[in-house]
Design an enzyme around this catalytic site. Structure first.
Site, PDB file in Angstrom:
ATOM      1  CE1 TYR A   4      32.921 -20.938  22.677  1.00 50.84           C
ATOM      2  CE2 TYR A   4      32.959 -23.251  22.818  1.00 50.84           C
ATOM      3  CZ  TYR A   4      31.879 -22.420  22.288  1.00 50.84           C
ATOM      4  OH  TYR A   4      30.866 -21.820  22.492  1.00 50.84           O
ATOM      5  CE  LYS A  60      29.837 -21.133  25.311  1.00 49.99           C
ATOM      6  NZ  LYS A  60      29.226 -20.522  25.367  1.00 49.99           N
TER       7      LYS A  60
END
Ligand SMILES: NC(=O)C1=CN([C@@H]2O[C@H](COP(=O)(O)OP(=O)(O)OC[C@H]3O[C@@H](n4cnc5c(N)ncnc54)[C@H](OP(=O)(O)O)[C@@H]3O)[C@@H](O)[C@H]2O)C=CC1
Ligand SMILES: CCCCCCCCCCCCCCCC(=O)[C@@H](N)CO
Length: 340
Positions: A179, A183
């Site tokens: 993840y 980002k």
């Protein structure tokens, strides 16, 4: 609020705001609060039933129910053509005017250790987290930056494009490998665009002589800590125990609180926005070459943060080492075992 005598840098009354991921969590809370401030709101996500429920909620919190309009569009924003359709449909719905504000909140997190999570899932994380935002930025900015001839120039108030990141873009935490890189990529895109947009804003200052974009544009990025959303409940089910331990310093906030803090920061004109003290310290250690909100404040923050992180960096690594020492090798989540 933005303080006595200070200009509101983010007026939304009577303006049209698009919120991706607007049917749940932080996006939904933003939609509701902006409706309360008088904005026309379009929420975008995949599931129609949740979108319909949100539009009903928006109607009941509108500041001026007679004038304000609400709309939803179901779209999977991983597909860039869908993002173009969203911008076109919003423009058509809005009497031919492009939206004034676009907020990218779509996305979810699939935690797990890098080698445990199948690469197909990691690629899907990049698609869901990075590409939904980058596609939306591409479709929106192409529309906003379209040159308008001097005779068609009217003085438009500033437009805003807002990304949602995570403080994990500043500080690594074991178990967020699928993840955090997506980002961090958003943060890099945001910094690049915030510089690139200045060229167009410069051209805009000469709008009465030359073809120029229809409005001045500002980019912003929000870096929340944990948000108590449906997405968060899902990620907790598969999150490694070590990750939960490493993020103990985080006290997750309600979507409403995150939305309220975000809107106030936009009203003050901030660029990189954090939602609580620990998040601010995490930002401070990683400011790099990002534009500052305030030169003195951010410089002092980065000095303080760099001292704090002299202790935090080895602490996070030691906790990981000691976890392996006492617990042995990790077990992949049942979900990852099933899909690998
Ligand atoms: N929850 C947390 O702890 C944190 C979250 N964040 C970030 O904040 C943002 C909001 O998170 P949160 O409040 O948890 O949101 P939720 O997980 O509760 O909601 C996610 C929203 O995104 C939509 N969505 C997901 N995938 C797509 C897609 N491919 N196309 C269009 N819409 C999509 C969902 O609707 P549908 O499924 O119907 O499409 C839903 O509206 C996200 O970007 C998240 O990464 C950042 C820090 C912490
Ligand atoms: C005094 C300063 C000390 C700093 C110590 C560092 C603590 C790390 C906390 C990590 C918090 C991560 C929050 C983001 C979660 C997120 O983005 C996911 N939940 C995605 O949904």
């Amino acid at each position: 609020m933005f303080g006595f005598g200070r200009k509101n840098e983010f007026p939304v009354e009577g303006r049209t705001v698009v919120i991706t991921g607007g049917s749940d969590g932080m996006g939904r809370a933003l939609a509701i609060q902006l409706a309360g401030k008088g904005a026309h709101v379009v929420v975008v996500a995949r599931t129609v039933s949740k979108l319909q429920g949100t539009v009903e909620a928006l109607k009941s919190c509108a500041r001026n129910p007679v004038k304000q309009r609400f709309f939803y569009i179901s779209a999977d924003l991983i597909d860039s053509a869908e993002c173009e359709r969203v911008v076109a449909e919003v423009t058509a719905w809005n009497d031919g005017c492009a939206p004034d504000v676009v907020f990218c909140c779509a996305g979810f997190c699939h935690p797990g250790f890098f080698t445990d999570v199948p690469l197909s899932v990691q690629r899907q994380q990049m698609d869901t987290v990075y590409w939904t935002a980058a596609n939306m930025a591409h479709a929106t900015l192409r529309n906003w930056l379209m040159p308008v001839s001097p005779s068609k120039q009217i003085k438009n108030p500033r437009r805003h494009f807002i990304f949602t990141c995570s403080t994990l873009a500043f500080v690594p935490i074991a178990g967020y490998g699928p993840y955090s890189p997506a980002k961090a990529a958003i943060r890099s895109l945001s910094d690049t665009l915030s510089q690139e947009i200045e060229m167009y804003n410069g051209a805009y200052t000469q709008r009465h002589r030359n073809a120029a974009p229809a409005a001045d544009i500002k980019i912003h990025t929000v870096f929340p800590m944990g948000i108590l959303s449906p997405g968060f409940d899902n990620e907790q089910k598969i999150k490694p125990d070590l990750t939960k331990k490493l993020e103990e310093a985080d006290k997750p906030q309600s979507p409403e609180e995150v939305a309220r803090i975000t809107i106030s920061a936009l009203e003050r004109g901030e660029y990189l926005i954090t939602t609580m003290f620990v998040g601010n310290i995490m930002k401070g250690t990683a400011l790099g070459a990002s534009p500052r909100n305030a030169i003195v404040g951010d410089t002092l923050l980065s000095w303080l943060s760099n001292l704090v992180f002299l202790q935090v960096i080895p602490d996070l690594r030691n906790k990981a080492f000691n976890w392996g020492k006492s617990n042995g090798l990790p077990k992949p989540s049942a979900q990852d075992q099933a899909s690998s």
